[in-house]
Design an enzyme around this catalytic site. Structure first.
Site, mmCIF file in Angstrom:
data_model
loop_
_atom_site.group_PDB
_atom_site.id
_atom_site.type_symbol
_atom_site.label_atom_id
_atom_site.label_comp_id
_atom_site.label_asym_id
_atom_site.label_seq_id
_atom_site.Cartn_x
_atom_site.Cartn_y
_atom_site.Cartn_z
ATOM 1 N N SER A 92 0.838 -1.196 0.000
ATOM 2 C CA SER A 92 0.000 0.000 0.000
ATOM 3 C C SER A 92 0.882 1.259 0.000
ATOM 4 C CB SER A 92 -0.941 -0.046 1.205
ATOM 5 O OG SER A 92 -2.011 0.847 1.060
ATOM 6 N N ASP A 213 -8.551 -6.700 -4.585
ATOM 7 C CA ASP A 213 -8.306 -5.558 -3.705
ATOM 8 C C ASP A 213 -9.388 -4.493 -3.922
ATOM 9 O OD1 ASP A 213 -7.277 -3.482 -2.194
ATOM 10 O OD2 ASP A 213 -5.302 -3.531 -3.111
ATOM 11 N N HIS A 243 -7.096 -6.449 0.163
ATOM 12 C CA HIS A 243 -5.989 -5.499 0.220
ATOM 13 C C HIS A 243 -4.882 -5.981 1.145
ATOM 14 C CE1 HIS A 243 -4.010 -1.652 -0.243
ATOM 15 N NE2 HIS A 243 -3.963 -1.495 1.068
#
Length: 266
Positions: A92, A213, A243
């Site tokens: 991320s 995701d 995610h």
């Protein structure tokens, strides 16, 4: 050294060093499954908390810049022994910190791996529009940008939506996530000349697409890939991963990381 049962000696598997970087509001704790599996396989693992996150002692209003936020990673890479190169794995928002480390220390990076992560392109700024999250009041007016926190609904529906992470891991996350700053207005994040071909661009880069995701949708992941020609692409599709791929599909992710590290003797 082991034998193959016929008296012939087999060469031991090479040991790799993985540096696992968490995303926004998360800490090293989110890597516990992957870190355990990698260590059991005989590899070294470093999982730093970014400043103000995880178990790091600083408060969010004490972390003054993206450089300071990324300092635990930068220090870990700088401290690698001469000649050692590590596989940096960013998840991320952690992808921006990995990009900065690769720019500063390209000779110490065996590969920069982006797992559903922000992957900036050479010659472009690292700043990005934040996803849906709750902005908090900035207590320190000298710090650029406002801190954010992922609320329970967003966390459950966009980051930990799969059943494989929905119960225990969601409970863990809601107990441990902390406010963090994206530093989108920070000088480093807005500098289009920061990431160079000689630095970050010279590192081997691999993007791991996470198809299910909802935090950073696969379409947006592929858009980032298209901006960086030459980036290697892997995908997590077997059984689905949300995610938080390191929690929902840790075995698959670890297998991918080992395969990436094994290529070209990384």
């Amino acid at each position: 050294m082991e034998t193959n049962g016929r008296g012939n000696q087999e060469e031991p598997h090479p040991q790799h060093h993985f540096v696992l970087v968490p995303g926004l509001c998360h800490g090293a704790w989110c890597w516990y499954k992957a870190a355990t599996a990698l260590r059991r396989a005989g590899h070294r693992v470093t999982a730093p908390d970014m400043a103000g996150c995880g178990a790091h002692p600083a408060r969010v209003d004490e972390v003054r810049s993206f450089e300071e936020y990324s300092r635990p990673l930068l220090d870990a890479v700088a401290a690698l022994p001469p000649g050692e190169r590590a596989v940096l794995v960013g998840h991320s928002h952690g992808g921006c910190s990995v990009a900065l480390a690769a720019e500063r220390f390209p000779d110490k990076v065996a590969a920069a791996v982006f797992v559903a992560a922000s992957m900036p392109a050479v010659g472009r700024s690292m700043g990005a529009r934040p996803p849906t999250s709750k902005e908090l009041h900035q207590e320190n007016p000298n710090i650029p940008g406002r801190p954010v926190i992922f609320g329970p609904k967003f966390t459950a529906q966009r980051l930990y939506q799969l059943k494989s992470t929905r119960v225990q891991e969601l409970t863990l996350a809601l107990s441990l996530i902390r406010p963090a700053n994206r530093f989108n207005e920070d000088a480093l994040m807005t500098d289009e000349k920061l990431l160079t071909e000689a630095g970050y661009g010279s590192a081997r880069r691999v993007f791991v697409v996470v198809e299910d995701d909802l935090g950073i949708p696969a379409e947006f992941q592929r858009r980032m890939i298209a901006q960086s020609p030459g980036v290697e692409v892997e995908a997590m599709t077997a059984g689905g991963a949300d995610h938080m791929a390191m929690l929902s599909r840790p075995e698959e992710l670890v297998d991918l990381l080992l395969r990436i590290a094994a290529i070209n003797g990384v």
